[in-house]
Every structure is written in C-alpha cells, then in structure tokens.
Design a protein around this motif. Sequence first.
Motif, short mmCIF file in Angstrom:
data_model
loop_
_atom_site.label_atom_id
_atom_site.label_comp_id
_atom_site.label_asym_id
_atom_site.label_seq_id
_atom_site.Cartn_x
_atom_site.Cartn_y
_atom_site.Cartn_z
N VAL A 1 17.71 1.46 29.08
CA VAL A 1 16.30 1.78 28.84
C VAL A 1 15.99 1.39 27.41
N GLY A 2 14.82 0.80 27.22
CA GLY A 2 14.37 0.44 25.88
C GLY A 2 12.94 0.87 25.68
N ALA A 3 12.60 1.23 24.45
CA ALA A 3 11.23 1.65 24.15
C ALA A 3 10.86 1.20 22.75
N VAL A 4 9.63 0.72 22.59
CA VAL A 4 9.09 0.42 21.27
C VAL A 4 7.70 1.04 21.17
N ALA A 5 7.32 1.45 19.97
CA ALA A 5 6.02 2.06 19.75
C ALA A 5 5.50 1.63 18.39
N ASP A 6 4.19 1.54 18.31
CA ASP A 6 3.52 1.14 17.08
C ASP A 6 2.45 2.17 16.76
N GLY A 7 2.61 2.87 15.65
CA GLY A 7 1.63 3.87 15.25
C GLY A 7 0.30 3.26 14.88
N VAL B 1 9.31 7.28 21.08
CA VAL B 1 10.52 6.54 21.48
C VAL B 1 11.66 7.51 21.78
N GLU B 2 11.87 8.50 20.90
CA GLU B 2 12.93 9.49 21.11
C GLU B 2 12.74 10.23 22.43
N THR B 3 11.50 10.57 22.76
CA THR B 3 11.21 11.34 23.97
C THR B 3 11.50 10.51 25.22
N VAL B 4 11.13 9.23 25.21
CA VAL B 4 11.43 8.36 26.35
C VAL B 4 12.93 8.26 26.58
N ILE B 5 13.68 8.04 25.51
CA ILE B 5 15.14 7.92 25.64
C ILE B 5 15.74 9.21 26.20
N LYS B 6 15.23 10.34 25.73
CA LYS B 6 15.74 11.63 26.21
C LYS B 6 15.40 11.83 27.69
N CYS B 7 14.18 11.48 28.10
CA CYS B 7 13.79 11.60 29.52
C CYS B 7 14.72 10.79 30.39
N GLN C 1 0.81 -1.21 0.00
CA GLN C 1 0.00 0.00 0.00
C GLN C 1 0.85 1.27 0.00
N LYS C 2 2.19 1.06 -0.03
CA LYS C 2 3.13 2.19 0.01
C LYS C 2 2.91 3.09 1.23
N ILE C 3 2.69 2.41 2.38
CA ILE C 3 2.55 3.09 3.67
C ILE C 3 3.88 2.94 4.41
N PRO C 4 4.40 4.02 5.01
CA PRO C 4 5.68 3.90 5.74
C PRO C 4 5.56 3.01 6.97
N CYS C 5 6.70 2.50 7.43
CA CYS C 5 6.71 1.70 8.65
C CYS C 5 6.22 2.56 9.81
N GLN C 6 5.22 2.06 10.53
CA GLN C 6 4.65 2.81 11.66
C GLN C 6 5.24 2.37 13.00
N ASP C 7 6.17 1.41 12.97
CA ASP C 7 6.84 0.94 14.18
C ASP C 7 8.11 1.75 14.43
N CYS C 8 8.55 1.74 15.69
CA CYS C 8 9.86 2.30 16.02
C CYS C 8 10.35 1.62 17.30
N GLY C 9 11.66 1.48 17.43
CA GLY C 9 12.24 0.93 18.65
C GLY C 9 13.66 1.43 18.82
N ASN C 10 14.05 1.67 20.07
CA ASN C 10 15.42 2.13 20.33
C ASN C 10 15.77 1.87 21.80
N TYR C 11 17.03 2.07 22.13
CA TYR C 11 17.50 1.83 23.50
C TYR C 11 18.69 2.75 23.77
N ARG C 12 19.06 2.83 25.02
CA ARG C 12 20.30 3.53 25.40
C ARG C 12 20.84 2.90 26.67
N ILE C 13 22.14 2.75 26.73
CA ILE C 13 22.80 2.10 27.87
C ILE C 13 23.60 3.13 28.66
#
Length: 256
Positions: free
Chosen positions: A36-42, A57-63, A18-30
């Motif tokens: 801390v790890g976070a994943v989100a699904d649009g 996800v970016e906001t959680v990592i920054k917090c 359907q040419k829809i962008p990936c609505q998932d995201c995941g990241n971590y920081r040590i």
Amino acid sequence: MGWKAIARYVTGTSHQEQKIPCQDCGNYRIFKDVIVGAVADGAGSAKYSHFGSELAVETVIKCFADINELPDKQGFTQPLSEMEAKEVFTKFVKEVITALKKQADHKGYSVSDLACTLLVFIATPEWVAAMQIGDGFIVMGSQDGEYQMLFKPDKGEFFNETTFVTSANALEEMQVQVISGKQEFICASTDGLEKVAIRFSDWKPHAPFFKPLEEYLRETDKPGGNDDNYINVFLNSERLNSRTDDDKTLLLCLFE
C-alpha cells in the motif's frame, strides 16, 4: 520475487524562501506480496496542512495494516472489483477525516486548517487498485514498457484549485480504478512534479522522466538505504528546481 519501494518528499524552493515547512508526505508498507502506498499534499492556504498530510498518510497505512493483520482475514490476496475497491477506499477516507477532525479538536484548529489531497494505491503482482482525491498523479508501467496515468488530476473550476480530503464533496469527487494484469512499476506523486512528469496537452506520462526512476529501482538492491541518496539528490537538483518551486514527492515501487 517481491516489492522494492522508496518514498521521499522535499521542501520546494518557494517554501524554503518563505520558511514554510514541507506540506507533502508519502509513505508505503509491504505485506508479503501486497503493498500500500499513499501520498498527500497539504493545501497552501491551510495553516497546518503539513500536519494534515502527514496524518492522512499515517492513517491510510494504519488502516491497511489493521486489515492485513487480522488473523481471520486473507487481506488483499483476492482481486477487488471496482465497487469493492471504492468501499475500501471510502473506509480509508472516512478514517482519515475522523483522524483530522480529532487532531483539529485536540489542537483547537479548524479541520480545514489540515486540508490535503490524497492518493492511495494497493498493489499485488496481479492487480492494482487506486484512488485519488485532488491533484497529483499515479503512473504505472507494465512489462511492455508502456506508462499510463490512472487519473486526470482534479484541478477544480478555477486555476490552482482542487479537491481536498476535508472538502464536503471529497467522497463524491474521489476517483477509483482497478487495473488487472501485472504492473511492474508504480510512481505516485503530488502536483509539484506534474509539469515535468506529465504532458498536459493529452495528460500522458513523459516516459523520459519515469524510465531512469524505474531503472534506478531495478539496479538498487535496497532503495532508500543509508548510503542511497539518489532520489534526494534528484528532487533537490537545480535542474528540477528551475522548473518547479513546489514541494516534491516521489513514491516509487517495483515488483520483480
């Protein structure tokens, strides 16, 4: 001794068609011995949810970074009680909501256009605190080789419905848990992998799904390096795509 981790998310075959962008995201920081790890699904119904999941996800990592980088703070070196964990995660979620509203105002969107689920964990060698809003799963593996899923995914009252960070009842529906004791392996994922990773009859992790992922982390010195394509190949494999056409996310962590 320390954490090894990798985060990967790929576009599902239905979204590719359907040419829809990936609505998932995941990241971590040590930070030393804390991760801390976070994943989100649009939300599929939200026009710009791919931006929402990334921003969440970016906001959680920054917090988390802000707390750990304060010179007069000890970060998360001491175990959290469940009440303290709920306070921390409530702060994170409020920061996410603020960031989403700011983005929506700036772009002229409705904040519901950025709707997404959110799963977050804070892990040390001795304890794990986690939260979940919406569906997806967090699975942990201890030294005895047993896997446990922390929360039953929130599927809402109707089929394919769930709670999002932008929902009015998000904080009321937020699930929080603190697990004491050494947890060596952690996997967080969006709902795209639920049907292959979780046994729906009793909501138990399907061990044959998680065991190879844990072994991959144990055998890889630097997961996610330039020459490491194991997780991408797995997430894009025909075998997996034949069972799920949704976006797929894997956030894997191992302490050794």
